[in-house]
Design a protein around this motif. Structure first.
Motif, short mmCIF file in Angstrom:
data_model
loop_
_atom_site.label_atom_id
_atom_site.label_comp_id
_atom_site.label_asym_id
_atom_site.label_seq_id
_atom_site.Cartn_x
_atom_site.Cartn_y
_atom_site.Cartn_z
N TRP A 184 -2.04 -4.53 5.95
CA TRP A 184 -3.24 -3.80 5.51
C TRP A 184 -3.45 -2.54 6.32
CZ3 TRP A 184 -4.57 -5.09 0.95
CH2 TRP A 184 -4.57 -6.43 0.52
N GLY A 185 -2.51 -2.22 7.20
CA GLY A 185 -2.73 -1.06 8.08
C GLY A 185 -3.87 -1.29 9.03
N MET A 186 -4.07 -2.57 9.39
CA MET A 186 -5.22 -2.96 10.22
C MET A 186 -4.80 -3.42 11.61
SD MET A 186 -8.30 -2.99 8.66
CE MET A 186 -9.26 -4.46 9.06
N ALA A 187 -3.52 -3.28 11.93
CA ALA A 187 -3.08 -3.70 13.26
C ALA A 187 -1.97 -2.77 13.72
CB ALA A 187 -2.58 -5.14 13.24
N VAL A 188 -1.85 -2.68 15.02
CA VAL A 188 -0.84 -1.82 15.61
C VAL A 188 -0.19 -2.57 16.77
CG1 VAL A 188 -2.46 -0.73 17.23
CG2 VAL A 188 -0.49 0.57 16.39
N ASP A 189 1.12 -2.38 16.91
CA ASP A 189 1.81 -2.91 18.07
C ASP A 189 2.00 -1.76 19.05
OD1 ASP A 189 1.93 -5.37 16.87
OD2 ASP A 189 4.00 -5.15 16.18
N LEU A 190 1.56 -1.97 20.27
CA LEU A 190 1.56 -0.89 21.25
C LEU A 190 2.63 -1.11 22.32
CD1 LEU A 190 -2.31 -0.56 21.74
CD2 LEU A 190 -0.82 0.83 20.27
N LYS A 191 3.11 -0.01 22.82
CA LYS A 191 4.03 -0.04 23.95
C LYS A 191 3.18 0.23 25.18
CE LYS A 191 8.65 1.68 24.94
NZ LYS A 191 8.66 1.97 26.37
N LEU A 192 2.98 -0.82 25.96
CA LEU A 192 2.04 -0.74 27.07
C LEU A 192 2.71 -1.12 28.38
CD1 LEU A 192 -0.91 -2.67 25.33
CD2 LEU A 192 -0.78 -0.19 25.67
N ASP A 193 2.57 -0.27 29.38
CA ASP A 193 2.95 -0.71 30.72
C ASP A 193 1.73 -1.44 31.31
OD1 ASP A 193 1.17 1.29 31.38
OD2 ASP A 193 2.70 2.67 32.13
N ALA A 194 1.83 -1.84 32.57
CA ALA A 194 0.73 -2.63 33.15
C ALA A 194 -0.59 -1.86 33.11
CB ALA A 194 1.09 -3.03 34.58
N ALA A 195 -0.51 -0.56 33.42
CA ALA A 195 -1.74 0.24 33.41
C ALA A 195 -2.29 0.34 31.99
CB ALA A 195 -1.45 1.64 33.97
N GLY A 196 -1.40 0.50 31.03
CA GLY A 196 -1.82 0.59 29.63
C GLY A 196 -2.46 -0.70 29.16
N ILE A 214 0.85 -1.20 0.00
CA ILE A 214 0.00 0.00 0.00
C ILE A 214 0.88 1.25 0.00
CG2 ILE A 214 -1.78 1.25 1.28
CD1 ILE A 214 -2.47 -1.52 2.56
N PRO A 215 0.63 2.17 -0.94
CA PRO A 215 1.41 3.41 -0.91
C PRO A 215 1.11 4.17 0.38
CG PRO A 215 -0.35 3.55 -2.54
CD PRO A 215 -0.36 2.15 -2.00
N GLU A 216 2.14 4.75 0.97
CA GLU A 216 1.93 5.43 2.25
C GLU A 216 0.90 6.54 2.12
OE1 GLU A 216 4.64 5.60 5.13
OE2 GLU A 216 5.26 3.57 4.63
N SER A 217 0.77 7.08 0.88
CA SER A 217 -0.20 8.17 0.67
C SER A 217 -1.64 7.68 0.81
CB SER A 217 0.01 8.77 -0.72
OG SER A 217 -0.17 7.78 -1.71
N ALA A 218 -1.85 6.36 0.72
CA ALA A 218 -3.21 5.82 0.86
C ALA A 218 -3.52 5.51 2.31
CB ALA A 218 -3.37 4.55 0.01
N LEU A 219 -2.54 5.71 3.18
CA LEU A 219 -2.73 5.46 4.61
C LEU A 219 -2.84 6.79 5.35
CD1 LEU A 219 -0.02 2.68 4.83
CD2 LEU A 219 -2.49 2.32 4.96
N GLN A 220 -3.23 6.71 6.60
CA GLN A 220 -3.38 7.94 7.37
C GLN A 220 -2.48 7.93 8.59
OE1 GLN A 220 -7.38 9.46 7.78
NE2 GLN A 220 -6.95 10.29 9.81
N LYS A 221 -1.88 9.07 8.87
CA LYS A 221 -1.01 9.19 10.05
C LYS A 221 -1.84 9.12 11.32
CE LYS A 221 2.42 12.16 7.86
NZ LYS A 221 2.78 13.58 7.67
N VAL A 222 -1.27 8.53 12.34
CA VAL A 222 -1.90 8.51 13.66
C VAL A 222 -1.32 9.71 14.43
CG1 VAL A 222 -2.32 7.18 15.75
CG2 VAL A 222 -2.01 6.00 13.56
N GLY A 223 -2.05 10.83 14.37
CA GLY A 223 -1.57 12.04 15.02
C GLY A 223 -0.16 12.39 14.56
N ASP A 224 0.70 12.71 15.51
CA ASP A 224 2.08 13.04 15.16
C ASP A 224 3.02 11.91 15.58
OD1 ASP A 224 1.94 13.24 17.87
OD2 ASP A 224 2.63 15.32 17.99
N THR A 225 2.48 10.68 15.64
CA THR A 225 3.29 9.56 16.14
C THR A 225 4.23 9.01 15.07
OG1 THR A 225 1.64 7.92 15.44
CG2 THR A 225 1.40 8.83 17.67
#
Ligand SMILES: [Zn+2]
Length: 194
Positions: A154-166, A79-90
Motif C-alpha cells: 500500500w506504499g505504507m511502509a519503508v525499509d530503512l538502512k540504519l546504522d546505530a545512530a540512525g 497500485i500504479p506507480e503514477s498514483a504514488l509519490q517519490k521520496v525526494g530523489d531516492t
C-alpha cells in the motif's frame, strides 16, 4: 399581465418557503437582480472550501482496514506507480502523505548529522511473491508478509538502512513524522501511521 402577476405571486410563495440562507450567504447584496448571482458565487465559494477541506483531510484518510482511501480501489501491490509519490530523489515511492513525511524526517535527521537510507518502499505483488520466496513467510519464521497483505503493497511502509545512530534517532523521532517500528525482528521496517 395576469400571467406575469401569477408568476410573481408564485415566486413570492416559493421564496417564502426557502430556508433562510446562512449568514455568510445572506451577507451578500440581496437585491432581486443580483441575489441569484451572489448566491451562485457564495455557493461556489462554499463548494471550493469543502473541496479544499476534502483534499487536505482526504489525502490522509484511511478506510476501516487502515488502507489509504484513494489507493484502496487498486488493491495491495497493484497500485500504479503514477498514483504514488517519490521520496525526494531516492527512487523510493510511497503513498503521498507517507512520502512527504519521510522526506521531512530524512531532512531533520540530516540536520542532526544522521543519515537514513532507504532499501525498500512500495512493493508490487510480484515483488512481494519474490521476497516471500527468498526470505520466507514471517508466520513461518521468515521475514516476508503473505503476498497481498504487506504494508509495502500500500506504499505504507519503508525499509530503512540504519546504522546505530540512525536506529536510535528513528526510535526517538520517527513517531513525530508518523513512522512506527511495528514488526519484531525487523528493526529496519517502519510503517506509516498518520
Ligand atoms: Zn519492510
Amino acid at each position: 399581465m395576469d400571467g406575469i402577476a401569477g408568476i410573481s405571486a408564485r415566486i413570492a410563495q416559493i421564496q417564502a418557503l426557502v430556508v433562510p440562507l446562512p449568514a455568510t450567504v445572506t451577507a451578500a447584496p440581496a437585491t432581486s437582480s443580483s441575489s441569484g448571482a451572489s448566491f451562485a458565487t457564495a455557493l461556489a465559494d462554499e463548494v471550493a472550501k469543502t473541496t479544499d477541506a476534502n483534499r487536505t483531510t482526504g489525502s490522509a484518510q484511511l478506510n476501516s482496514d487502515g488502507v489509504p482511501v484513494e489507493l484502496a480501489r487498486y488493491g495491495n501491490g497493484q497500485i500504479p506507480e503514477s498514483a504514488l509519490q517519490k521520496v525526494g530523489d531516492t527512487g523510493a515511492k510511497l503513498w503521498a502523505p507517507a512520502a512527504q513525511k519521510l522526506e521531512q524526517l530524512m531532512a531533520a535527521a540530516s540536520k542532526d548529522g544522521v543519515h537514513i537510507g532507504i532499501t525498500d518502499s512500495y512493493r508490487s505483488y510480484a515483488s512481494q511473491v519474490d521476497v516471500a520466496q527468498r526470505k520466507g513467510l514471517y508466520s513461518q519464521g521468515g521475514l516476508a508478509a503473505k503476498p497481498g497483505t504487506s504494508e509495502h503493497g500500500w506504499g505504507m511502509a519503508v525499509d530503512l538502512k540504519l546504522d546505530a545512530a540512525g536506529q536510535s534517532w528513528m526510535r526517538a523521532h520517527g513517531g513525530e513524522y508518523g513512522f512506527v517500528e511495528n514488526t519484531p525482528r525487523e528493526s529496519w521496517h517502519w510503517a506509516f501511521r498518520p
